[in-house]
Design a protein around this motif. Structure first.
Motif, PDB file in Angstrom:
ATOM      1  N   ARG A 170      72.420  36.359 -14.398  1.00 18.41           N
ATOM      2  CA  ARG A 170      71.345  36.158 -13.535  1.00 18.41           C
ATOM      3  C   ARG A 170      70.962  37.647 -13.272  1.00 18.41           C
ATOM      4  O   ARG A 170      71.470  38.164 -12.228  1.00 18.41           O
ATOM      5  N   LEU A 171      69.837  37.985 -13.865  1.00 14.41           N
ATOM      6  CA  LEU A 171      69.483  39.621 -13.758  1.00 14.41           C
ATOM      7  C   LEU A 171      68.201  39.601 -12.935  1.00 14.41           C
ATOM      8  O   LEU A 171      67.061  38.699 -12.782  1.00 14.41           O
ATOM      9  N   ASP A 172      68.118  40.570 -12.026  1.00 10.94           N
ATOM     10  CA  ASP A 172      66.833  41.067 -11.479  1.00 10.94           C
ATOM     11  C   ASP A 172      65.919  41.825 -12.019  1.00 10.94           C
ATOM     12  O   ASP A 172      64.879  42.251 -11.376  1.00 10.94           O
ATOM     13  N   THR A 173      65.964  41.793 -13.406  1.00 10.07           N
ATOM     14  CA  THR A 173      64.781  42.206 -14.123  1.00 10.07           C
ATOM     15  C   THR A 173      64.499  41.321 -15.455  1.00 10.07           C
ATOM     16  O   THR A 173      65.208  40.646 -15.670  1.00 10.07           O
ATOM     17  N   GLY A 174      63.130  41.734 -15.825  1.00 10.49           N
ATOM     18  CA  GLY A 174      62.713  40.955 -16.897  1.00 10.49           C
ATOM     19  C   GLY A 174      63.567  40.842 -18.209  1.00 10.49           C
ATOM     20  O   GLY A 174      63.698  39.963 -19.152  1.00 10.49           O
ATOM     21  N   ARG A 175      63.884  42.205 -18.602  1.00 15.76           N
ATOM     22  CA  ARG A 175      64.661  42.397 -19.919  1.00 15.76           C
ATOM     23  C   ARG A 175      66.099  42.856 -19.332  1.00 15.76           C
ATOM     24  O   ARG A 175      65.957  43.720 -18.282  1.00 15.76           O
ATOM     25  N   PRO A 176      67.114  42.848 -20.225  1.00 15.88           N
ATOM     26  CA  PRO A 176      68.501  43.104 -19.731  1.00 15.88           C
ATOM     27  C   PRO A 176      68.410  44.607 -19.805  1.00 15.88           C
ATOM     28  O   PRO A 176      67.912  45.072 -20.781  1.00 15.88           O
ATOM     29  N   ASP A 177      69.051  45.533 -18.936  1.00 12.47           N
ATOM     30  CA  ASP A 177      69.417  46.758 -18.994  1.00 12.47           C
ATOM     31  C   ASP A 177      70.728  47.006 -18.598  1.00 12.47           C
ATOM     32  O   ASP A 177      71.187  46.068 -17.722  1.00 12.47           O
ATOM     33  N   PRO A 178      71.569  48.094 -18.901  1.00 12.30           N
ATOM     34  CA  PRO A 178      72.891  48.037 -18.325  1.00 12.30           C
ATOM     35  C   PRO A 178      72.863  48.063 -16.838  1.00 12.30           C
ATOM     36  O   PRO A 178      73.984  47.390 -16.375  1.00 12.30           O
ATOM     37  N   GLN A 179      72.047  48.767 -16.096  1.00 12.83           N
ATOM     38  CA  GLN A 179      72.246  48.644 -14.603  1.00 12.83           C
ATOM     39  C   GLN A 179      71.821  47.371 -14.020  1.00 12.83           C
ATOM     40  O   GLN A 179      72.387  46.924 -13.098  1.00 12.83           O
ATOM     41  N   ALA A 180      70.959  46.595 -14.794  1.00 14.45           N
ATOM     42  CA  ALA A 180      70.655  45.236 -14.245  1.00 14.45           C
ATOM     43  C   ALA A 180      72.168  44.216 -14.496  1.00 14.45           C
ATOM     44  O   ALA A 180      72.230  43.572 -13.753  1.00 14.45           O
ATOM     45  N   VAL A 181      72.765  44.371 -15.578  1.00 14.79           N
ATOM     46  CA  VAL A 181      73.758  43.832 -15.762  1.00 14.79           C
ATOM     47  C   VAL A 181      74.964  44.125 -14.998  1.00 14.79           C
ATOM     48  O   VAL A 181      75.689  43.616 -14.525  1.00 14.79           O
ATOM     49  N   TYR A 182      75.044  45.502 -14.476  1.00 13.82           N
ATOM     50  CA  TYR A 182      76.263  46.024 -13.609  1.00 13.82           C
ATOM     51  C   TYR A 182      75.888  45.214 -12.138  1.00 13.82           C
ATOM     52  O   TYR A 182      76.876  44.864 -11.507  1.00 13.82           O
ATOM     53  N   ARG A 183      74.682  45.211 -11.806  1.00  8.01           N
ATOM     54  CA  ARG A 183      74.195  44.740 -10.749  1.00  8.01           C
ATOM     55  C   ARG A 183      74.549  43.232 -10.665  1.00  8.01           C
ATOM     56  O   ARG A 183      75.212  42.807  -9.611  1.00  8.01           O
ATOM     57  N   SER A 184      74.232  42.532 -11.494  1.00  7.00           N
ATOM     58  CA  SER A 184      74.728  40.938 -11.631  1.00  7.00           C
ATOM     59  C   SER A 184      76.217  40.881 -11.482  1.00  7.00           C
ATOM     60  O   SER A 184      76.530  39.985 -10.732  1.00  7.00           O
ATOM     61  N   LEU A 185      76.934  41.612 -12.325  1.00  5.57           N
ATOM     62  CA  LEU A 185      78.596  41.719 -12.058  1.00  5.57           C
ATOM     63  C   LEU A 185      78.968  41.997 -10.688  1.00  5.57           C
ATOM     64  O   LEU A 185      79.880  41.108 -10.073  1.00  5.57           O
ATOM     65  N   ARG A 186      78.465  42.822 -10.181  1.00  5.48           N
ATOM     66  CA  ARG A 186      78.921  43.518  -8.792  1.00  5.48           C
ATOM     67  C   ARG A 186      78.391  42.222  -7.681  1.00  5.48           C
ATOM     68  O   ARG A 186      79.437  42.043  -6.866  1.00  5.48           O
ATOM     69  N   SER A 187      77.443  41.556  -7.799  1.00 12.38           N
ATOM     70  CA  SER A 187      76.899  40.914  -6.953  1.00 12.38           C
ATOM     71  C   SER A 187      77.256  39.358  -7.084  1.00 12.38           C
ATOM     72  O   SER A 187      76.959  38.628  -6.503  1.00 12.38           O
TER      73      SER A 187
END
Length: 252
Positions: free
Chosen positions: A184-201
């Motif tokens: 579950r990403l907080d952006t419309g399109r995947p980017d590495p930072q959004a993926v990292y945030r999803s994993l961390r949270s």
């Protein structure tokens, strides 16, 4: 918020035991409906000082449809406990102490997952002090658990209060399988930072096709899910029993 299917724990030619190129991985997983690939190339033979080159290669091989996220799978000195790590973190060495590794990853803002804990009874080394430092536990690893989740790994995850993770552990074509981590990403399109945030949270869920793995592994989900999980275990036992016979027939 956007949900995207990620193939987790994927090895490329940057690992010492895999041969697939990064562009081939992006194409193959894209054809199978994944939007993210969480790479986990082995630390033990990783080229020293080439982490930036590896990250750049992942970015270059990504496509508009498939994001390749670089990651390293670390193992302890006797190759028993394995931990894939993702995030904007440094390279921690070829064979680090796992407790020390997890502490460093957490301090650096990365994410670490306990891989295939029932491979070679790696679970026997589990230290409860690792639990606050881990992001998740692999309760279904396609390479080692086969076509059914590992109930024992799922019980370990529940006992330690950790989310379930599903991993294809891709090395060869044989590991293609409809397991995913729904991020579950907080952006419309995947980017590495959004993926990292999803994993961390811990904004993710392990799924088989569209079904939560936690229910199939005995962690709830109702009678239908539990029955499906038991049926998959029967299939996996039959597969393991027949595999040696099939290998002998192929050799003859």
């Amino acid at each position: 918020m956007t949900t995207v299917r990620a193939a987790a724990h994927v090895h490329s030619e940057w690992s010492d035991d895999a041969t697939w190129s990064l562009p081939a991985i992006a194409a193959a997983f894209g054809e199978r409906g994944y939007g993210v690939v969480l790479l986990a190339d082995h630390s033990r033979e990783f080229p020293a000082g080439r982490l930036d080159e590896y990250r750049a290669a992942c970015a270059a091989a990504s496509t508009p449809e498939v994001l390749l996220v670089p990651g390293i799978e670390y193992n302890d000195p006797d190759n028993l406990v394995h931990v894939p790590v993702w995030g904007d973190v440094p390279f921690y060495g070829a064979t680090p102490d796992i407790g020390g590794l997890l502490a460093k990853v957490a301090a650096d803002g990365g994410s670490a997952v306990l891989a295939h804990p029932w491979r070679r009874d790696a679970w026997r080394r589990y230290d409860p002090a690792w639990s606050p430092l881990l992001t998740a536990v692999e309760v279904w690893n396609r390479k080692y658990d086969g076509v059914a989740p590992n109930r024992h790994a799922a019980a370990l995850a529940r006992r330690e209060g950790l989310p379930s993770f599903a991993a294809v552990d891709f090395h060869t074509r044989r590991q293609f399988f409809p397991l995913a981590v729904a991020l579950r990403l907080d952006t419309g399109r995947p980017d590495p930072q959004a993926v990292y945030r999803s994993l961390r949270s811990r904004q993710f869920e392990a799924v088989f096709r569209d079904r939560p793995v936690s229910g199939l592994a005995g962690g709830g989900g109702g009678r239908a899910a539990k029955a499906a999980g038991r049926a998959m275990e029967v299939v996996e036992r039959a597969r393991r029993t027949s595999a040696p016979v099939l290998r002998r027939l192929r050799r003859n």
